[in-house]
Enzyme design. Structure first.
Site, PDB file in Angstrom:
ATOM      1  N   LEU A 103       0.869  -1.163   0.000  1.00  0.00           N
ATOM      2  CA  LEU A 103       0.000   0.000   0.000  1.00  0.00           C
ATOM      3  C   LEU A 103       0.915   1.224   0.000  1.00  0.00           C
ATOM      4  O   LEU A 103       1.970   1.218   0.631  1.00  0.00           O
ATOM      5  CB  LEU A 103      -0.903   0.014   1.239  1.00  0.00           C
ATOM      6  CG  LEU A 103      -1.974  -1.081   1.322  1.00  0.00           C
ATOM      7  CD1 LEU A 103      -2.742  -0.975   2.644  1.00  0.00           C
ATOM      8  CD2 LEU A 103      -2.937  -0.996   0.146  1.00  0.00           C
ATOM      9  N   ASP A 104       0.495   2.278  -0.696  1.00  0.00           N
ATOM     10  CA  ASP A 104       1.310   3.483  -0.772  1.00  0.00           C
ATOM     11  C   ASP A 104       1.591   4.039   0.619  1.00  0.00           C
ATOM     12  O   ASP A 104       0.857   3.765   1.578  1.00  0.00           O
ATOM     13  CB  ASP A 104       0.606   4.556  -1.606  1.00  0.00           C
ATOM     14  CG  ASP A 104       0.437   4.149  -3.058  1.00  0.00           C
ATOM     15  OD1 ASP A 104       1.132   3.204  -3.489  1.00  0.00           O
ATOM     16  OD2 ASP A 104      -0.387   4.769  -3.743  1.00  0.00           O
ATOM     17  N   LEU A 105       2.609   4.877   0.713  1.00  0.00           N
ATOM     18  CA  LEU A 105       3.008   5.467   1.989  1.00  0.00           C
ATOM     19  C   LEU A 105       1.837   6.122   2.705  1.00  0.00           C
ATOM     20  O   LEU A 105       1.653   5.939   3.920  1.00  0.00           O
ATOM     21  CB  LEU A 105       4.123   6.499   1.740  1.00  0.00           C
ATOM     22  CG  LEU A 105       4.627   7.274   2.958  1.00  0.00           C
ATOM     23  CD1 LEU A 105       5.353   6.343   3.912  1.00  0.00           C
ATOM     24  CD2 LEU A 105       5.544   8.409   2.518  1.00  0.00           C
ATOM     25  N   HIS A 190       0.414   2.577  -7.878  1.00  0.00           N
ATOM     26  CA  HIS A 190      -0.459   3.740  -7.680  1.00  0.00           C
ATOM     27  C   HIS A 190      -1.742   3.624  -8.510  1.00  0.00           C
ATOM     28  O   HIS A 190      -2.268   4.635  -9.005  1.00  0.00           O
ATOM     29  CB  HIS A 190       0.257   5.038  -8.067  1.00  0.00           C
ATOM     30  CG  HIS A 190       1.401   5.405  -7.178  1.00  0.00           C
ATOM     31  ND1 HIS A 190       1.451   5.112  -5.827  1.00  0.00           N
ATOM     32  CD2 HIS A 190       2.566   6.057  -7.456  1.00  0.00           C
ATOM     33  CE1 HIS A 190       2.581   5.572  -5.310  1.00  0.00           C
ATOM     34  NE2 HIS A 190       3.286   6.124  -6.281  1.00  0.00           N
TER      35      HIS A 190
END
Length: 246
Positions: A103-105, A190
């Site tokens: 999962l993205d930051l 993303h």
């Protein structure tokens, strides 16, 4: 299955192999009530009893945790800059744990943490098309036309359109922000953010709420985790193909 005593205890977070050797010398470890012959002694987890400082140490080959990833940490085992998802686990955690996928930051939500590479592969394999559902808050007004475009696939700058995705509009509480859920069956870099950019909108907040049959536990706060239930493990295994047991 037989396993060396020092590996057995190191796997279960008792200490490093060198520390285990020290515990053996200090007579803090027993096997079936007796002092072991040494760290190389072979243990059969199903029949032997191993204790450390008077407490029985059972052996579990694989562990599975449902983790609520908070924003601001990375989906990695180690990182030189950011806090990782494994930093939320004890330092004496089971060796070999890793996050399944990324999962993205700044993205929150459900993340599976395990040491079962087979299950991880089955969940992430492109051919499995495991559904992942997200809740998002998006700038601008998401329309029925957007819903249709998402269902047909979008050009996000790759060789192929995205696979058809299910976009659902939720009741809006703010005229300039849309609340939605989105189910995708891919895991491109993303991807959710790029899909909305393709229709001229920007994701402001993103949280994964399900992956396959696993759902984010409402009782967990960001940064908290729990073991999968036997029912959850059985269901996710059935949906993704055979996994190793234990």
């Amino acid at each position: 299955m037989e396993i060396r005593l020092d590996k057995y205890l190191a796997d279960m977070g008792i200490g490093s192999r060198n520390q285990v050797k020290q515990y053996i010398r200090k007579k803090q470890i027993l096997v079936n009530g007796n002092r072991p012959t040494g760290p190389e002694q072979k243990i059969t987890p199903d029949t032997d009893t191993v204790s450390f400082q008077g407490q029985d140490i059972g052996y579990t080959r694989y562990e599975y945790y449902l983790f609520y990833k908070p924003g601001g940490c990375v989906s990695a085992v180690t990182d030189r800059i950011h806090k990782t998802v494994l930093d939320y686990f004890p330092k004496n955690r089971r060796k070999g744990l890793f996050p399944v996928g990324r999962l993205d930051l700044d993205t929150e939500g459900l993340l599976l943490i395990t040491n079962d590479g087979t299950l991880a592969h089955n969940l992430l394999a492109p051919g499995k098309h495991v559904p992942k559902t997200y809740y998002a808050e998006v700038s601008g007004h998401v329309t029925e036309d957007d819903v249709e475009q998402f269902s047909q696939g979008l050009d996000i700058g790759e060789a192929r359109l995205t696979r058809p995705a299910e976009l659902n509009l939720l009741p809006e509480n703010h005229p300039e922000i849309s609340r939605i859920t989105l189910t995708i069956t891919e895991g491109k870099f993303h991807q959710v953010k790029r899909m909305f950019e393709a229709v001229g909108k920007k994701v402001l907040y993103l949280k994964r709420i399900s992956m396959g049959s696993l759902e984010l536990d409402d009782s967990l706060l960001p940064g908290e985790y729990r073991l999968l239930t036997p029912e959850e493990l059985q269901t996710i295994t059935e949906h993704t193909g055979p996994s190793r047991k234990g």
